[in-house]
Design a protein around this motif. Sequence first.
Motif, short mmCIF file in Angstrom:
data_model
loop_
_atom_site.label_atom_id
_atom_site.label_comp_id
_atom_site.label_asym_id
_atom_site.label_seq_id
_atom_site.Cartn_x
_atom_site.Cartn_y
_atom_site.Cartn_z
N VAL A 22 40.74 16.68 21.74
CA VAL A 22 39.89 15.81 22.56
C VAL A 22 38.72 15.29 21.73
CG1 VAL A 22 38.33 15.75 24.54
CG2 VAL A 22 40.54 16.87 24.75
N ALA A 23 38.12 16.18 20.95
CA ALA A 23 36.99 15.77 20.11
C ALA A 23 37.42 14.69 19.11
CB ALA A 23 36.42 16.98 19.36
N GLN A 24 38.59 14.85 18.53
CA GLN A 24 39.08 13.86 17.57
C GLN A 24 39.38 12.52 18.23
OE1 GLN A 24 42.20 16.56 16.14
NE2 GLN A 24 41.35 16.37 14.07
N LEU A 25 39.90 12.55 19.44
CA LEU A 25 40.16 11.31 20.17
C LEU A 25 38.85 10.60 20.53
CD1 LEU A 25 43.03 12.49 22.55
CD2 LEU A 25 43.24 10.87 20.65
N ALA A 26 37.83 11.38 20.91
CA ALA A 26 36.54 10.79 21.26
C ALA A 26 35.88 10.17 20.03
CB ALA A 26 35.63 11.85 21.87
N ARG A 27 35.93 10.89 18.89
CA ARG A 27 35.25 10.42 17.68
C ARG A 27 36.01 9.28 17.01
NH1 ARG A 27 33.15 8.18 14.48
NH2 ARG A 27 31.75 8.79 12.76
N SER A 28 37.32 9.28 17.09
CA SER A 28 38.13 8.31 16.34
C SER A 28 38.55 7.09 17.14
CB SER A 28 39.39 9.01 15.79
OG SER A 28 39.06 10.12 15.00
N LEU A 29 38.45 7.18 18.49
CA LEU A 29 38.87 6.06 19.33
C LEU A 29 37.85 5.69 20.39
CD1 LEU A 29 42.59 7.17 19.78
CD2 LEU A 29 41.81 5.14 18.54
N GLY A 30 36.71 6.41 20.43
CA GLY A 30 35.65 6.07 21.38
C GLY A 30 36.01 6.36 22.82
N LEU A 31 36.86 7.34 23.07
CA LEU A 31 37.29 7.64 24.43
C LEU A 31 36.30 8.55 25.15
CD1 LEU A 31 41.11 8.35 23.90
CD2 LEU A 31 39.94 6.16 24.30
#
Length: 333
Positions: A154-163
């Motif tokens: 989840v952290a990687q999705l937030a940091r890499s895709l702005g989710l």
Amino acid sequence: MSKYPTTRNFCFGKQIAWAGHQALRTYYGQGHFATVQAHFLRWRQFCDWLRDYYGIRDTGAIKSHHLDDYAEHLAQQVEEEVIAVTYAQNLLSSINTTLKALRGDGHIRIDSPSKRVGRRSHIRRELPTGYDWDRFQSAVDALYDVDLPRAAAVAQLARSLGLRLREAVLGNIPRWLRERDERGEIDVREGTKGGRGKEVARWVPVDGAGDCALENADSTRRELGCGNNLLKPHETYDSFVNDGEIHRARVILHRHGIKGYHDLRAAWACDRYFDLADRHAPVVMQCSPPDELSEEEAEAVNTLKKELGLELAQELGHNRLDVLAAYIGSYRS
């Protein structure tokens, strides 16, 4: 009062949560049972947070900066739609009441709870925590070390895709992978704020970091027997976020200097601004005052307010340019 004499927690008992309960009972004259219970339940959440984040077990050690940090923590949860604005405000109000009951004064308190949560700061003035990729990767590694792979995904999705947090947890990962392969971007539909994703397409570009984040999320969900998203069968979003991995992960992120998942989203916005405008976001440049802007920088500001700003706002899931300053800062002081 405690059965055993103690000076801890202003002589109301050895356990910080229990002491708050006893102080509230005394404060309300052994009456108003429903009010006392409501304050106590909210106070107990604060006590758990104090223990997890600061190791505090005595109310005498609580300082104003602890309250400020907790208010910011709640503000992050409101932004991530984990809790409602009114509930966060009630949590802060109960802390004020309980501390007053314990201390006998109002010297340590949170001023204007209604202004501390629920209102986004109009202009970001500090670099988003997690903006530095090395620090972020260190936090992700730490999540894996304590067996929190989905929280790391989840952290990687937030940091890499702005989710948003909810979007990262509920997103249809197999569909995202197909869209990435077909057009190099993903349509964020599940978990969107206000259910906008069901009516309006929101395409977010996928770069190298985003590609790795998607592959990792897909690998994680398959290894753990999840469905199309990061939830396991019979698991709810609330249990995963409030009582499960995300709840435990917040402490790890905090220890690595990352305030929360929303700050990771803001860090992505700063990177994306650089991709669009070919110059750093205002907050990265420490918000140069308007009268110090070069002609080229002034032109960039005007561009941000128009085509590029609208594009970035839409990729973040907003339709208003004025929201951008809360993510990337502003050249105007």
